[in-house]
Every structure is written in structure tokens, then in C-alpha cells.
Design a protein around this motif. Structure first.
Motif, PDB file in Angstrom:
ATOM      1  N   GLY A  18      15.257 -16.732  22.582  1.00  0.00           N
ATOM      2  CA  GLY A  18      14.296 -17.699  22.080  1.00  0.00           C
ATOM      3  C   GLY A  18      13.389 -17.118  21.022  1.00  0.00           C
ATOM      4  O   GLY A  18      12.821 -17.853  20.233  1.00  0.00           O
TER       5      GLY A  18
ATOM      6  N   PHE B 169      14.154 -15.406  18.470  1.00  0.00           N
ATOM      7  CA  PHE B 169      14.693 -15.395  17.111  1.00  0.00           C
ATOM      8  C   PHE B 169      14.267 -16.651  16.358  1.00  0.00           C
ATOM      9  O   PHE B 169      14.428 -17.763  16.838  1.00  0.00           O
ATOM     10  CB  PHE B 169      16.220 -15.330  17.162  1.00  0.00           C
ATOM     11  CG  PHE B 169      16.852 -15.425  15.810  1.00  0.00           C
ATOM     12  CD1 PHE B 169      17.027 -14.292  15.036  1.00  0.00           C
ATOM     13  CD2 PHE B 169      17.256 -16.650  15.296  1.00  0.00           C
ATOM     14  CE1 PHE B 169      17.602 -14.375  13.782  1.00  0.00           C
ATOM     15  CE2 PHE B 169      17.827 -16.748  14.034  1.00  0.00           C
ATOM     16  CZ  PHE B 169      18.001 -15.600  13.280  1.00  0.00           C
ATOM     17  N   ALA B 170      13.707 -16.439  15.162  1.00  0.00           N
ATOM     18  CA  ALA B 170      13.323 -17.608  14.375  1.00  0.00           C
ATOM     19  C   ALA B 170      13.858 -17.527  12.951  1.00  0.00           C
ATOM     20  O   ALA B 170      14.192 -18.536  12.351  1.00  0.00           O
ATOM     21  CB  ALA B 170      11.803 -17.750  14.354  1.00  0.00           C
ATOM     22  N   THR B 171      13.926 -16.329  12.424  1.00  0.00           N
ATOM     23  CA  THR B 171      14.432 -16.192  11.054  1.00  0.00           C
ATOM     24  C   THR B 171      15.080 -14.828  10.864  1.00  0.00           C
ATOM     25  O   THR B 171      14.683 -13.841  11.482  1.00  0.00           O
ATOM     26  CB  THR B 171      13.299 -16.370  10.009  1.00  0.00           C
ATOM     27  OG1 THR B 171      13.748 -15.838   8.761  1.00  0.00           O
ATOM     28  CG2 THR B 171      12.037 -15.646  10.435  1.00  0.00           C
TER      29      THR B 171
ATOM     30  N   PRO C  82      10.889 -11.081  14.960  1.00  0.00           N
ATOM     31  CA  PRO C  82      10.036 -11.953  15.782  1.00  0.00           C
ATOM     32  C   PRO C  82       8.617 -11.418  15.802  1.00  0.00           C
ATOM     33  O   PRO C  82       8.399 -10.215  15.985  1.00  0.00           O
ATOM     34  CB  PRO C  82      10.686 -11.884  17.152  1.00  0.00           C
ATOM     35  CG  PRO C  82      12.112 -11.552  16.880  1.00  0.00           C
ATOM     36  CD  PRO C  82      12.110 -10.694  15.665  1.00  0.00           C
TER      37      PRO C  82
ATOM     38  N   GLU D 291       6.710 -13.276  11.429  1.00  0.00           N
ATOM     39  CA  GLU D 291       7.053 -14.388  10.546  1.00  0.00           C
ATOM     40  C   GLU D 291       5.900 -14.737   9.606  1.00  0.00           C
ATOM     41  O   GLU D 291       6.104 -15.252   8.506  1.00  0.00           O
ATOM     42  CB  GLU D 291       7.430 -15.642  11.355  1.00  0.00           C
ATOM     43  CG  GLU D 291       8.741 -15.531  12.114  1.00  0.00           C
ATOM     44  CD  GLU D 291       8.557 -14.973  13.508  1.00  0.00           C
ATOM     45  OE1 GLU D 291       7.471 -14.416  13.797  1.00  0.00           O
ATOM     46  OE2 GLU D 291       9.492 -15.079  14.328  1.00  0.00           O
TER      47      GLU D 291
ATOM     48  N   TYR E 103      20.695 -16.637  20.296  1.00  0.00           N
ATOM     49  CA  TYR E 103      20.179 -17.992  20.105  1.00  0.00           C
ATOM     50  C   TYR E 103      21.324 -19.005  20.038  1.00  0.00           C
ATOM     51  O   TYR E 103      21.301 -20.047  20.697  1.00  0.00           O
ATOM     52  CB  TYR E 103      19.358 -18.048  18.806  1.00  0.00           C
ATOM     53  CG  TYR E 103      18.791 -19.424  18.556  1.00  0.00           C
ATOM     54  CD1 TYR E 103      17.551 -19.787  19.092  1.00  0.00           C
ATOM     55  CD2 TYR E 103      19.514 -20.361  17.847  1.00  0.00           C
ATOM     56  CE1 TYR E 103      17.053 -21.061  18.901  1.00  0.00           C
ATOM     57  CE2 TYR E 103      19.024 -21.633  17.657  1.00  0.00           C
ATOM     58  CZ  TYR E 103      17.797 -21.988  18.176  1.00  0.00           C
ATOM     59  OH  TYR E 103      17.319 -23.244  18.004  1.00  0.00           O
TER      60      TYR E 103
ATOM     61  N   TYR F 251      22.476 -22.244  22.389  1.00  0.00           N
ATOM     62  CA  TYR F 251      22.521 -23.559  21.760  1.00  0.00           C
ATOM     63  C   TYR F 251      23.878 -24.232  21.984  1.00  0.00           C
ATOM     64  O   TYR F 251      23.960 -25.416  22.328  1.00  0.00           O
ATOM     65  CB  TYR F 251      22.242 -23.411  20.262  1.00  0.00           C
ATOM     66  CG  TYR F 251      22.445 -24.677  19.471  1.00  0.00           C
ATOM     67  CD1 TYR F 251      21.690 -25.823  19.763  1.00  0.00           C
ATOM     68  CD2 TYR F 251      23.378 -24.743  18.449  1.00  0.00           C
ATOM     69  CE1 TYR F 251      21.885 -26.991  19.038  1.00  0.00           C
ATOM     70  CE2 TYR F 251      23.575 -25.901  17.725  1.00  0.00           C
ATOM     71  CZ  TYR F 251      22.820 -27.028  18.026  1.00  0.00           C
ATOM     72  OH  TYR F 251      23.024 -28.177  17.321  1.00  0.00           O
TER      73      TYR F 251
ATOM     74  N   ASP G 282      20.152 -28.417  14.179  1.00  0.00           N
ATOM     75  CA  ASP G 282      19.133 -27.583  14.805  1.00  0.00           C
ATOM     76  C   ASP G 282      18.344 -26.833  13.720  1.00  0.00           C
ATOM     77  O   ASP G 282      18.938 -26.270  12.786  1.00  0.00           O
ATOM     78  CB  ASP G 282      19.814 -26.579  15.744  1.00  0.00           C
ATOM     79  CG  ASP G 282      18.799 -25.678  16.408  1.00  0.00           C
ATOM     80  OD1 ASP G 282      18.170 -26.120  17.386  1.00  0.00           O
ATOM     81  OD2 ASP G 282      18.621 -24.534  15.913  1.00  0.00           O
ATOM     82  N   GLU G 283      17.044 -26.836  13.840  1.00  0.00           N
ATOM     83  CA  GLU G 283      16.173 -26.295  12.805  1.00  0.00           C
ATOM     84  C   GLU G 283      16.410 -24.799  12.546  1.00  0.00           C
ATOM     85  O   GLU G 283      16.515 -24.340  11.407  1.00  0.00           O
ATOM     86  CB  GLU G 283      14.718 -26.553  13.189  1.00  0.00           C
ATOM     87  CG  GLU G 283      13.706 -26.019  12.197  1.00  0.00           C
ATOM     88  CD  GLU G 283      13.990 -26.445  10.761  1.00  0.00           C
ATOM     89  OE1 GLU G 283      13.759 -25.629   9.858  1.00  0.00           O
ATOM     90  OE2 GLU G 283      14.475 -27.586  10.551  1.00  0.00           O
ATOM     91  N   VAL G 284      16.517 -24.034  13.617  1.00  0.00           N
ATOM     92  CA  VAL G 284      16.690 -22.580  13.455  1.00  0.00           C
ATOM     93  C   VAL G 284      18.033 -22.268  12.803  1.00  0.00           C
ATOM     94  O   VAL G 284      18.137 -21.413  11.918  1.00  0.00           O
ATOM     95  CB  VAL G 284      16.555 -21.863  14.817  1.00  0.00           C
ATOM     96  CG1 VAL G 284      16.908 -20.385  14.682  1.00  0.00           C
ATOM     97  CG2 VAL G 284      15.152 -22.030  15.356  1.00  0.00           C
TER      98      VAL G 284
ATOM     99  N   ARG H 148      17.810 -23.070   9.109  1.00  0.00           N
ATOM    100  CA  ARG H 148      17.073 -22.068   8.349  1.00  0.00           C
ATOM    101  C   ARG H 148      17.917 -20.810   8.166  1.00  0.00           C
ATOM    102  O   ARG H 148      18.003 -20.242   7.079  1.00  0.00           O
ATOM    103  CB  ARG H 148      15.761 -21.715   9.050  1.00  0.00           C
ATOM    104  CG  ARG H 148      14.892 -20.808   8.196  1.00  0.00           C
ATOM    105  CD  ARG H 148      13.654 -20.299   8.929  1.00  0.00           C
ATOM    106  NE  ARG H 148      12.896 -21.365   9.531  1.00  0.00           N
ATOM    107  CZ  ARG H 148      12.573 -21.396  10.838  1.00  0.00           C
ATOM    108  NH1 ARG H 148      12.932 -20.422  11.641  1.00  0.00           N
ATOM    109  NH2 ARG H 148      11.880 -22.397  11.321  1.00  0.00           N
TER     110      ARG H 148
END
Lengths: 541, 503
Positions: A30, A32-34, A39, A42, A173, A177, A286-288, A291
Motif C-alpha cells: 500500500g 507504493f504511490a509513485t 514512499p 512524494e 501493489y 490489485y 486505477d489511479e496508481v 500514474r
């Protein structure tokens, strides 16, 4: 290289702050965003749309332009414009690059990127369509691409031994998903809809300015009849071609759209079911993932750009970076933009070394013209910029300082009519730079003040260099004024050279030695490869 | 169906080398003079001959002999061959070209123009076959005999009749039926050309059969984009057959095009022979040698000099068998350059399959002809003259292959003799080791002398008799330490015009 990377001179404190690597598929997913920032960091994202001032002088505009060409420029350019002073961010990206430099890992990304671009293009297009039957088929196509992309990508990732925190995080991630009920349902429904449509078979009878659309009624194939009839004309049998790919296999024109609408009336069940599907599953991205799909382009673009150079045997390395230590050492590096051009012309790229240690801050480069001095200066600037992006840099090994800014001053095109104005402009710019400059800046000066008298040049250059040295910025200064190389213990003299063994060939090698103003002589025959020894081996069989 | 008049086993490629990449040595051997004589005012002949010259170096002995035979036939009955040619060029004449043109904009046009072109070509081929058949007994060469056989075999009356019927049948006036499925994004996929139902073709049938449910889209008369879309959809079906039709047409047209170019080569040679006949220059067919390092000629004359002077010129007898290096020294204006040019031209003409202006000529096949001549001052060059010579040498080395022939004329003399000689010596040594044959005209005694004891070298010298008049004939003799150029130097350099030119 990986061991060396954990070496952070004078900045060990930050090591303690680093988060533990999340395990692939584990609970850390969870986080991981970019793929650009680890993490927690950001917030360091600070992207600029416009090119940094140093871009043109350093030919970085060429490099980035070529790297992002035919890609998602709007997303990628700002990333390439925004180096970062955080060692942690740089190392996060370097690790991702390191993973991607393994062909088996790199190989899975272009496909995913291409698929995601296709998904977005389809959704954008669907938004512009007014006919329901057409819009729905486009959204269905987008969803199909998306499901396939996710499944294929995850399958590919699972088969790889990932090392980087970034890609491991992504993998975890995605694994979560893809197991989620919403994704599984999307995939199942999408497949069912496509299957149903592919069974819809219709006929189009063209005559004059009309087309009649009806269900296909088992009329025989006419192609084989005609091909048999004319086989005798041809020298050798040509394989009957497949049906022509439409010129545009992405969008429908108004005729195709109208025909499709007729088909939807001929087959109301299939198209009614599609309508229901779209209203339920329309927003599937999915947003992530989205991106990531955009941002991975940064890595791909750069690696694609340097691949031909690597294949030609040119070295690239992940530099050891520091935001505090100015100890700098680079081995066999080169100007990336020039190397690209030289390679296109099948030339040879010459690598150069340089170092700054102890009190040394400024490389003063002198020597014969056309010896690669300007190229050397560009290389110096490029290295510092690219290092801040987290990119692998040209060279066998590099230890580089992460600067807050790069200032460049390059000799502009001569304008005889306005020499005085030019000198004034140059001084104004230099003054402004010196004021904005900090001890963390990098300076690249190339033949400044060339348009004025020798005494002026020495005086002005000395003045400017002393100011820069006082600020304690690091940099390079290309000049033909030998005395500049010895004005301080902070200066290092480097000289463009000729190879004593082969005086004809410009070596483009810049070496650390006292300035001597030595010119070079050409041995013509050797240069042109028509001596006995050279010519003997040149004739082709 | 192939013509095979130039090669026993493949087509001749008549594409003329572009002016830039044309024979790099053309200027030095005055090739343009020969091409113009062969062209007789026809640009196409000129370009075809130029192409044949550019490709000469790939011909083997078999091909050369094959062409010599065909050319002998042509020289015997030139009027007949010109008749063949006139028929073969019909598709390419301006007023008729519309019916032989292939547009490949889209499948519909391909089908239409393919059909039209095929119909026209078949007419031409039929007449050609009949003309050939009537005169076949006047040709002896393998090339012509198999060409006639090809026409007979492929273009018999039955075949022609059947082909014409096929073409007439090929039209879609009545309606074009396609089937397809719905693919991604609503695109029609899996398009197949279908044979329309009987009811689709006739109004009568439509009346009596029950109509399936259908929707009809009527194109608006001013909807140009829609009309284009109609065409594109139909083309997706037509493209399945258009390539086959188009290729058939292209093949037949290509046959005629090749025939035209191959005949143009031979007719060019016929033109050239007629020009030389007029001057009184005799020709002979050379005997290409399979063994390396052969060069032997009797009364070898410079074809282009004869054409330019419009009179017979003096020839040379040379036996350089086993001598890959021929160094020519001696008096200025003693015929050295003329000889060098005659060697290059004869080699080229031999390898094209042409005759040469000599009483006898035989040489090994070469992989290429390269010339390195002293150039006049080139003001655009920033590099020095010597540098420029080395650049050109390097350019030759870039493209040269083993067994090439290189003609040097006063090369590397733009620096002092010791330096120039050394460079020249190194270059020649390197070339000899690569089986390259070298003819070197030089004043550099130091250079010539360095090969005096070399068994591979033959030395020729421009003669000069007591009175100072030149015979323009070369004799086999070692180099002399001095040049005879003083007089010419004085005349050229110490006259007012020369002084002007220099300043």
C-alpha cells in the motif's frame, strides 16, 4: 556498484531514516504511490514545465528532446526538467534504473507503456463520440486493453527477480490489485462482451452511392475465384494478402459509424448487453497504475536514448551522489548529445576523466582549438544535471555532487556590430548568476569575454573566477588564457592534447596537466589512412 | 517471363547511377564522349549505357561472351533490332502512356489500371512475338534465341485469347459485396470479398425473392468525405485481388521495360560502332582472361580521343602479362595520359561486353576502375592540395575491392618529390598486396626507381625523337631521372596569358 551506492560521504544520518524495503506481495504494498519518489518523500515532487536555463548551453535540450520524442512529452518533459537534491530520491531512481538495465526486466515495460497509452487514447476518444453503439465499443476496447495490460504486466513482473524498492513496491501493489474482486469482475465481463461482438457477422452491399447493411447470408468467397483466374500472369505465386488493414484502425468515420449503428439494430441483443456493461464498468482505471504507466516513461525514454550508445560500447554508470561532499571523480565520461551525433556518423567517442578533491573547485581547461574543450565543459554540466535526475551518466565510474542549480555562460554567436553591447550583456548575466549562486551550485563557463581585448579578458575573467571561487561553487572554465589555471589552489589545470603516437588524429582527450599552449601537427597520410600499413588492411575482398 | 539479353540468368538493371554516384572515374577516362556517341542524341540510350558501365565490374567472363554474341547479331542486322526496339518502347511513348500507367493510390484504382495496362501490353507483346517469329532465323546468339523461345512459349494465341477474356470479366459494375465482423472499437474486421447473390445483381431477381431485413445508407451528393469512406471500405475487399492484378500488370510492363533497356544497350553499341566506322577506327571484340594479372594489347587506341578528334589515333602495343604494376614515365605530351585513358576505357568496354578500339585486346577481369588524377587547383578546398589528394585516395580505398584497376596520373606530386614518392610507394605496395592492378603515370623518379628491381613492375616511357616531336607511342623502358617538361613549362608559364591566369 550496489555496494558503492550505500556509501554516502558525510551524510550517514539519512541512512537511518530509510524505510525497510517492502516485501514483494507483502503488506508494504500500500505504501507504493509513485515510481519517481520513495514512499514518504512524494512531497519532494517539484516539477517544472519550462526548460532550466542551462538546457540549451549544455545541449540537454537535444538529449531530452530526443529522449521524449514520440512519447508522452507533457508528462515526461517536466520530470526531465526537475533534478532533485535528495540523495534518497536519486538512489531510489538509480535502483529502478539498475533493475531496468537488466534486459529481461526492461523488456516488459515498453509493452505495458504502449498498452496504457492505448487505454487512455481510447477513453479520450470515447468522450468525443455521440453515437451510443460506437462509443460503447470504444470503451470496451479500452477496458480490454487495460485488463490485458494488467494481467500481462503482472505475469511478467512475477517472473523477475526485482531488486529495487520502487519496482518491488509496484509489484506488490499490482498483485493486490489484480486479486481484487472489482478487477476480476471487470476482466470477466469484458471478455464476454468482446466474444459476443466478434460473432456478429454482417454484409455490406455497395452499389453506386448506396450501401445496404444486412446480416451475412453465407455468400461464397470471391477472392479465390479471381486469384485462380489470374495466377498465370505472375512470375511466382504470391500469397493472397490478408484483408487490408484500415488506414485508420482506431477511429470510425461517419459512414462506418452509421453502418455500425445499422448493425446494432440488426443485432439488438448483443448491443443492448454492451450498453449495460458500459454503464456498470465505465470507470475502470486505477489511479496508481495510471500514474505509474505515465511515469515509467521517464526511465524507458532515457534508457532507450542511451541504448545505442551502450551497444556501441560506451560506458554508463550510476554515480555515487552526495548533496554535501564536493569530492568529485569521473572516469571516461563524454558529452551525451555529441556522442549521439558522432555515433550516427559512425565516429569514435572519446572519454575523459576529471577530479576535484580537497580544496579543488574549478577545472580550468585550455589547449588547442577543436580539441574538445567545449565538449568537456558540456559534459561536466550534463553529468551534474543527469545525476540529479537519478539517471545513469556517461562514464565508467562517477562520484558527483548534487547541485542546487547549474549556471552556464557560453560564448554566443559573434555579432561584430555590437561587441560592446555583447560584453555588457555578458557581464550583466554573470553578475546576476554570481548573485544567485550558492556554495552548492555548479558553474560552466565557456570562452567568456572572447569578444574583448586580451588584457580585458584576463582582468575580467580573473575577477569573475575569484568571485565564483569565493562563493565556493564547483565548476569548469574553458579558456585559452593559461594564467587562469593557476589563480588559486582551488583551480585545476586541464589541457586538450594531441596524441604523440598519432599526432594527426585529434584525440579530444583533456588531461590534467599544466597549461602549455602546445599546438599539434598533422601527419596527413596517417590521418587519411593511406599509409602502407593502413591501406593494406582497408581494401575489401 | 524474362528477356535475358544482357545476362544469361537475370535482368539488367537500367537505372542510371545518379550524377553524384556515377562512375567516379568517368571524367578521367572521358566516358561522357563515349556515352554521347552511343546515345546518338537519345538521353535514354545515354543513361542506359551509363548504367551498363556502372555495373560492368560485376560481369563474369560468361556474361561478357554472352553479350558479345548478342552484340554481333545486332551489328549484323541493326535494322531489325531497331524494329524490335520501336515496338518495345510503345508503352513508354508520351501519347500512349495513359493506357500503360499504373497508379497505386488505392485498391480500386489498382484493379482498374491493372486491367487496362494488361489489355494494352498484351497487344504490344502479340505484335512483338509475330515480328520476332518472322525473322528468327537471322539471329544466332544464345541471347536472342532464348528470347524468341520465351515469347513463343508464353504468348501463344490460346494464351492471349484466354487472358483477354479474363480481363473483360474483371469488373464490379454491378455491386460489391463484403462481409465483416464487429471488431475492437466498432471497426469492421475480417473483411471478405463475397460473390453477390443473384438478387443483388438484377432488379428482376430482387422483385421475386423475399428480402432479408436490411438498412440502406444513401450517400449525400456533396459528402466528399463520405464518398472517400465508401471507397475505402470497398478497397478493403478489392485489396485482396488488387495486388495480384497489379503485380501481373507490373510484371508484363516490367518485361517490356527491361526489353527496352537491354535493346537500348545494344543499339547504343551499334550507334558507337557506326560512329567509329565513319572515322575509320576499326574495332575488335576483346578476349577477357580468367587468369589474374593479364594485360595484353595490340594497337590499343583511345576510343574517346578518336571520337573527339574525329580521326584515327595512334595506338600502343603492350604486353604486361604477369605485371600488376605498370609505371609510365617520360616526356610530357608524349601520350601517357592518352594511353592511361585507353587502358581504362578498354577495360570498361571489355567488361560491358562491348568491342574495343584495338587490333587485339585481352585482360583479366577487374573488380572496379578507380582513377586518381592530379586535379586542377580547387579553390573551394580549404585543405591543401596534397591533403586533398590523400583525401581522394582514402575515398578510393573506401570503395575499392581486391582485383581492382587503379589509374594514377601524376598523383602525389603536390608536395616535394621525396615525400610524394614515399607516399606513392607505400600506396602502390599496399595495393599490389591486395591484388590491385596499378597503372601509374609519374614524374617522380624516386618513386619509379623504387620498383626497378620489383618483378611485378613493367616500365613504359613516352618517346621523344631527336627533333623534339612526339610520336605519342610508348616504349618499354625504365624511367629516366629527368623530365622533359621544361619546354612545355616555359611555354605555358612564361607567356602573358599564363601569367594572367596565375595571378
Amino acid at each position: 556498484m550496489s555496494e558503492a551506492q550505500t556509501f554516502i560521504p558525510g551524510n550517514l544520518v539519512r541512512l537511518a531514516d530509510r524505510r525497510p524495503h517492502p516485501e514483494a506481495g507483502g503488506s508494504g504494498a500500500g505504501a507504493f504511490a509513485t515510481i519517481l519518489f520513495p514512499p514518504g518523500l512524494e512531497a519532494l515532487r517539484d516539477e517544472r514545465g519550462e526548460e532550466p536555463d542551462c538546457f540549451v548551453d549544455l545541449n540537454l535540450d537535444q538529449i531530452v528532446g530526443a529522449a521524449v520524442a514520440r512519447r508522452d512529452e507533457d508528462v515526461l518533459r517536466p520530470i526531465f526538467h526537475s533534478p532533485c537534491r535528495s540523495e534518497e530520491v536519486v538512489r531510489y531512481r538509480q535502483a529502478v534504473f539498475a533493475d531496468l538495465e537488466r534486459p529481461e526486466i526492461f523488456g516488459i515495460f515498453p509493452q505495458f507503456g504502449e498498452a496504457m497509452r492505448g487505454v487512455h487514447a481510447n477513453l479520450r476518444y470515447a468522450g468525443e463520440i455521440s453515437t451510443g453503439s460506437h462509443r460503447n465499443t470504444v470503451i470496451l476496447r479500452a477496458a480490454g486493453l487495460y485488463c490485458e495490460a494488467i494481467a500481462a504486466f503482472l505475469r511478467n513482473l512475477a517472473a523477475l527477480e526485482l531488486e529495487s524498492e520502487g519496482l518491488k513496491g509496484l509489484h506488490a501493489y499490482l498483485a493486490d490489485y489484480a486479486r481484487s474482486p472489482s478487477f476480476l469482475e471487470l476482466a470477466r465481463e469484458t471478455a464476454a462482451q468482446r466474444e459476443a461482438l466478434s460473432r456478429v457477422s454482417f454484409g455490406m452491399l455497395f452499389s453506386g452511392d448506396r450501401v445496404k447493411v444486412r446480416k451475412y447470408a453465407s455468400e461464397p468467397d470471391y477472392t479465390t475465384i479471381i486469384l485462380d483466374r489470374f495466377a498465370r500472369f505472375r512470375e511466382s505465386g504470391i500469397a493472397p494478402p490478408g484483408p487490408a488493414k484500415p488506414k485508420d484502425d482506431f477511429s470510425l468515420n461517419h459512414i462506418e459509424e452509421a453502418i455500425l449503428e445499422f448493425v446494432s439494430r440488426l443485432f439488438p441483443e448483443a448491443f443492448g448487453s454492451l450498453e449495460d456493461y458500459v454503464s456498470r464498468q465505465g470507470n475502470f482505471i486505477d489511479e496508481v497504475v495510471a500514474r505509474f504507466g505515465r511515469e515509467i516513461g521517464f526511465y524507458i525514454a532515457y534508457l532507450d536514448f542511451i541504448r545505442p550508445l551502450r551497444r556501441a560500447g560506451l560506458p554508463f554508470c550510476r554515480p555515487i551522489v552526495s548533496a554535501s561532499s564536493k569530492a568529485t571523480a569521473v572516469a571516461e565520461s563524454f558529452d551525451l548529445a555529441l556522442a549521439t551525433r558522432i555515433l550516427a556518423e559512425n565516429g569514435t567517442v572519446v572519454g575523459n576523466d576529471f577530479q576535484l578533491s580537497g580544496p579543488e573547485r574549478l577545472l580550468v581547461v585550455s589547449g588547442p582549438n577543436q580539441g574538445g574543450k567545449t565538449t568537456f565543459a558540456r559534459m561536466f554540466g550534463q553529468l551534474h544535471f543527469l545525476a540529479g535526475l537519478g539517471c545513469p551518466v556517461p562514464g565508467k565510474a562517477a562520484r558527483l555532487f548534487l547541485p542546487d542549480r547549474i549556471f552556464t555562460h557560453f560564448e554566443r554567436e559573434e555579432d561584430i556590430a555590437n561587441l560592446r553591447g555583447k560584453l555588457e550583456d555578458e557581464l550583466v548575466r554573470l553578475h546576476r548568476s554570481c548573485r544567485a549562486m550558492t556554495a552548492d551550485s555548479v558553474v560552466v563557463l565557456n570562452e567568456i569575454f572572447n569578444s574583448t581585448s586580451l588584457d580585458d579578458q584576463i582582468f575580467l575573467s580573473t575577477q569573475v573566477l575569484e568571485r565564483i571561487l569565493a562563493i565556493d561553487a564547483i565548476g569548469v572554465c574553458v579558456t585559452f588564457l593559461d594564467p587562469l589555471s593557476t589563480i588559486s589552489e582551488k583551480t585545476v589545470s586541464m589541457v586538450s592534447t594531441v596524441d604523440p603516437e598519432e599526432p594527426a588524429r585529434r584525440t579530444f582527450r583533456i588531461v590534467r596537466k599544466p597549461a602549455d599552449g602546445l599546438a599539434y601537427a598533422l601527419s596527413l597520410a596517417e590521418k587519411h589512412g593511406v599509409t602502407y600499413a593502413k591501406l593494406r588492411s582497408r581494401v575489401r575482398p | 517471363m524474362k528477356t535475358f539479353l544482357m545476362h544469361p540468368d537475370r535482368d539488367f538493371d537500367p537505372r542510371s547511377p545518379s550524377p553524384r554516384e556515377s562512375l567516379p572515374s568517368a571524367q578521367d577516362i572521358e566516358l561522357e564522349v563515349l556515352l554521347n556517341a552511343a546515345a546518338g542524341g537519345d538521353r535514354y540510350f545515354h543513361d542506359t549505357m551509363a548504367a551498363a558501365c556502372a555495373q560492368a565490374w560485376d560481369n563474369d567472363i560468361e556474361t561478357i561472351r554472352y553479350r558479345q554474341e548478342v552484340l554481333k547479331d545486332c551489328l549484323a542486322v541493326p535494322a531489325l533490332v531497331r524494329k524490335f526496339y520501336d515496338i518495345a518502347i510503345e508503352p513508354f511513348g508520351r501519347e500512349r502512356s495513359w493506357s500503360f500507367s499504373l497508379y497505386d493510390r488505392d485498391a480500386g484504382q489498382k484493379v482498374a489500371s491493372g486491367v487496362r495496362t494488361l489489355q494494352s501490353c498484351l497487344d504490344v507483346l502479340e505484335r512483338l512475338r509475330k515480328t520476332c517469329a518472322a525473322n528468327a532465323d537471322r539471329f544466332a546468339s544464345r541471347g536472342f534465341r532464348q528470347f524468341f523461345a520465351t515469347l513463343e512459349k508464353n504468348l501463344d494465341d490460346d494464351w492471349l485469347g484466354a487472358a483477354r477474356t479474363d480481363l473483360t470479366n474483371l469488373s464490379f459494375r454491378v455491386g460489391l459485396l463484403l462481409s465483416a465482423q464487429v471488431g475492437g472499437g466498432g471497426k469492421a474486421v475480417g473483411t471478405v470479398l463475397r460473390k453477390p447473390q443473384r438478387s443483388d445483381l438484377s432488379w428482376m431477381h430482387r422483385m421475386i425473392s423475399p428480402a432479408a431485413r436490411s438498412y440502406t445508407l444513401q450517400l449525400h451528393p456533396r459528402d466528399d468525405a463520405g464518398a472517400q469512406a465508401f471507397a475505402e471500405l470497398q478497397n478493403r475487399g478489392l485489396v485482396l485481388i488488387s495486388d495480384a492484378i497489379y503485380q501481373s500488370a507490373e510484371h508484363v510492363l516490367g518485361f517490356l521495360r527491361t526489353l527496352r533497356s537491354e535493346l537500348a544497350f545494344y543499339l547504343g553499341c551499334v550507334n558507337l560502332k557506326e560512329q567509329l566506322d565513319r572515322i575509320g577506327e576499326a574495332v575488335t571484340f576483346p578476349e577477357p582472361q580468367a587468369e589474374p594479372n593479364r594485360f595484353r594489347c595490340r594497337n590499343l587506341r583511345d576510343t574517346c580521343l578518336a571520337l573527339t578528334m574525329e580521326q584515327r589515333v595512334i595506338g600502343n602495343d603492350i604486353d604486361a602479362d604477369g605485371k600488376p604494376l605498370v609505371i609510365i614515365t617520360g616526356a610530357n605530351r608524349g601520350g601517357k595520359s592518352t594511353f592511361l585513358r585507353s587502358v581504362g576505357l578498354a577495360q570498361l568496354m571489355q567488361q560491358c561486353g562491348m568491342f574495343v578500339t584495338a587490333d587485339a585486346f585481352g585482360a583479366s577481369l577487374r573488380s572496379g576502375l578507380h582513377t586518381h588524377y592530379k586535379r586542377e587547383e580547387d579553390r573551394s578546398m580549404r585543405s591543401g592540395k596534397f591533403d586533398e589528394e590523400l583525401v581522394r585516395m582514402s575515398g578510393i580505398a573506401d570503395v575499392m575491392r581486391r582485383r581492382a584497376l587503379v589509374l594514377f596520373n601524376e598523383s602525389f606530386a603536390a608536395t616535394h618529390e621525396r615525400e610524394g614518392s614515399e607516399i606513392a610507394r607505400q600506396i602502390v605496395r599496399a595495393l599490389l598486396e591486395n591484388d590491385v592492378t596499378v597503372f601509374f603515370v609519374s614524374h617522380m623518379y624516386a618513386f619509379a626507381r623504387s620498383f626497378l628491381d620489383d618483378e611485378r613492375a613493367l616500365f613504359l616511357r613516352a618517346e621523344r625523337d631527336e627533333s623534339g616531336a612526339r610520336s605519342f607511342r610508348l616504349i618499354e623502358a625504365p624511367p629516366l631521372p629527368k623530365s622533359f617538361g621544361t619546354d612545355i613549362f616555359r611555354r605555358i608559364f612564361e607567356t602573358p596569358e599564363a601569367a594572367d591566369a596565375r595571378s
